[in-house]
Design an enzyme around this catalytic site. Structure first.
Site, PDB file in Angstrom:
ATOM      1  CG  LEU A   1      -2.227   1.015   1.248  1.00  0.00           C
ATOM      2  CD1 LEU A   1      -3.162   0.521  -0.005  1.00  0.00           C
ATOM      3  CD2 LEU A   1      -2.758   0.881   2.548  1.00  0.00           C
ATOM      4  CE1 TYR A   2       3.138   1.576   4.609  1.00  0.00           C
ATOM      5  CE2 TYR A   2       5.449   0.759   4.427  1.00  0.00           C
ATOM      6  CZ  TYR A   2       4.277   0.927   5.270  1.00  0.00           C
ATOM      7  OH  TYR A   2       4.336   0.600   6.722  1.00  0.00           O
ATOM      8  CB  THR A   3       4.227   5.805  -2.319  1.00  0.00           C
ATOM      9  OG1 THR A   3       4.995   4.587  -2.401  1.00  0.00           O
ATOM     10  CG2 THR A   3       4.531   6.746  -1.520  1.00  0.00           C
ATOM     11  CE  LYS A   4      -2.767   7.182  -4.397  1.00  0.00           C
ATOM     12  NZ  LYS A   4      -2.988   8.017  -5.468  1.00  0.00           N
ATOM     13  N   GLY A   5       1.987   1.364  -4.198  1.00  0.00           N
ATOM     14  CA  GLY A   5       2.862   0.335  -4.663  1.00  0.00           C
ATOM     15  C   GLY A   5       4.177   0.894  -5.013  1.00  0.00           C
TER      16      GLY A   5
END
Length: 361
Positions: free
Chosen positions: A59-63
């Site tokens: 999920l971090y920075t949308k992948g």
């Protein structure tokens, strides 16, 4: 202690650096964080200093965080195999897809394949359940994770941000069925967030989980940037919730950190990080950095050794009020000990059900 003085994570033989590099800030997709170039420089510097433990999530920075790591080290097999790369599942990157996140078998297997592609690797060293999915039976989650370990796509599993009773349930199911157990527990832990000491920390000690605290500086509140003197002019930027952490209690803790930092000729951030890393059950503390300067400053916290008096001062100032039955059990243990010393801790005999004034409860 330098960064290359490795420790084993929980009741496993996995050796990790005492500080783990958190990659939540890799990428500027959410309007804050580090550029790709800066993220790569931070990665290189961490590895150069001896760090081998890197933590990210789908999920971090949308992948993008995973992709930055994969693009930078995926082409170098020797470097990749030397590292312990941890990532997480549960977060949903696909709006409108009910199985795009969560902890059911379908979503776990899909998330793992997607993370492997972004990280440009064929295995994940440590795969974290990011947070508890109350809609999925824990035995389904544990079975799916065990299958991933059996397949070789995952080496170890861990659990993050989940109630102690649910972690215990999952761990016991794994033990009874001969499945891969959790070896790590990732939780928020800092001088300003110590309520985990009531249930989660004792659980980790009992079940053999190595604790890897996140946000040890409380989203930068304990970085030394914010003080009582500049309260009117210096405010947190970027993450909106951070400003709510700056209150009188926080400034009181910061005042004490400044006093201790002055005594030790070091920085506020290093003192705060040193306190966390020395806590019982903590294996490796997750540190984040948006610049090389922040990384270099934080890593030097491993050089800081707090005196018993300094630790006691911070402990007393930040002692949490724990939920029932913690306080009741403290009283019960003193009664059971009969005024003796157990494990080096003195107890005081208090008649059960009677206060010091002789009044009954």
């Amino acid at each position: 202690m330098p960064l290359d003085h490795y420790v084993t994570l929980g009741r496993s033989g996995l050796r990790v650096s005492p500080f783990c590099l958190g990659a939540m800030t890799f990428g500027e997709d959410l309007g804050w964080g580090s550029s790709v170039k800066d993220s790569e420089a931070i990665l290189d510097r961490f590895i150069e200093l001896g760090g081998n433990f890197i933590d990210t999530a789908n999920l971090y920075t949308k992948g993008h965080s995973e992709k930055i790591i994969g693009d930078h080290i995926g082409h170098d097999r020797q470097k990749r195999d030397r590292l312990v790369i941890a990532t997480k599942f549960s977060g949903n990157l696909y709006v409108g897809d009910p199985n795009g996140g969560g902890s059911n078998r379908k979503s776990i297997l899909a998330a793992c394949e997607q993370s492997l592609r972004r990280l440009r690797t064929d295995y994940i060293d440590l795969y974290w359940l990011h947070n508890w999915d109350k809609f999925t039976p824990i035995e389904e989650t544990m079975a799916a994770l065990h299958d991933l370990v059996q397949s070789g796509k995952v080496r170890y599993i861990g659990v993050s941000d989940t109630p102690a009773w649910k972690v215990t349930q999952g761990q016991l199911i794994a033990q009874f069925r001969g499945w891969a157990p959790f070896i790590g527990l990732q939780i928020e832990y800092s001088l300003l967030e110590r309520t985990v000491e009531g249930e989660l920390i004792p659980m980790a000690q009992e079940l053999g989980l190595g604790v890897t605290p996140w946000s040890p500086l409380r989203s930068g509140i304990l970085s030394g940037k914010y003080t009582r003197r500049n309260a009117a002019t210096v405010k947190p930027e970027g993450r909106q919730w951070t400003a709510s952490y700056l209150d009188e209690r926080s400034y009181t803790v910061i005042d004490e950190l400044e006093r201790i930092a002055k005594q030790l000729e070091t920085t506020v951030a290093r003192v705060a990080l040193s306190w966390v890393q020395a806590r019982p059950a903590v294996s490796s503390t997750i540190i984040g950095a948006r610049t090389l300067a922040q990384l270099d400053d934080n890593v030097r916290a491993l050089e800081v050794k707090l005196t018993p008096e300094q630790t006691a001062a911070l402990d007393a100032l930040t002692a949490p009020k724990l939920n029932f039955p913690a306080e009741f059990l403290n009283l019960a243990h003193m009664i059971q000990a009969g005024g003796t010393t157990i494990n080096g801790q003195p107890s005081q005999l208090i008649p059960f059900g009677v206060t010091k004034k002789g009044d009954h409860y």
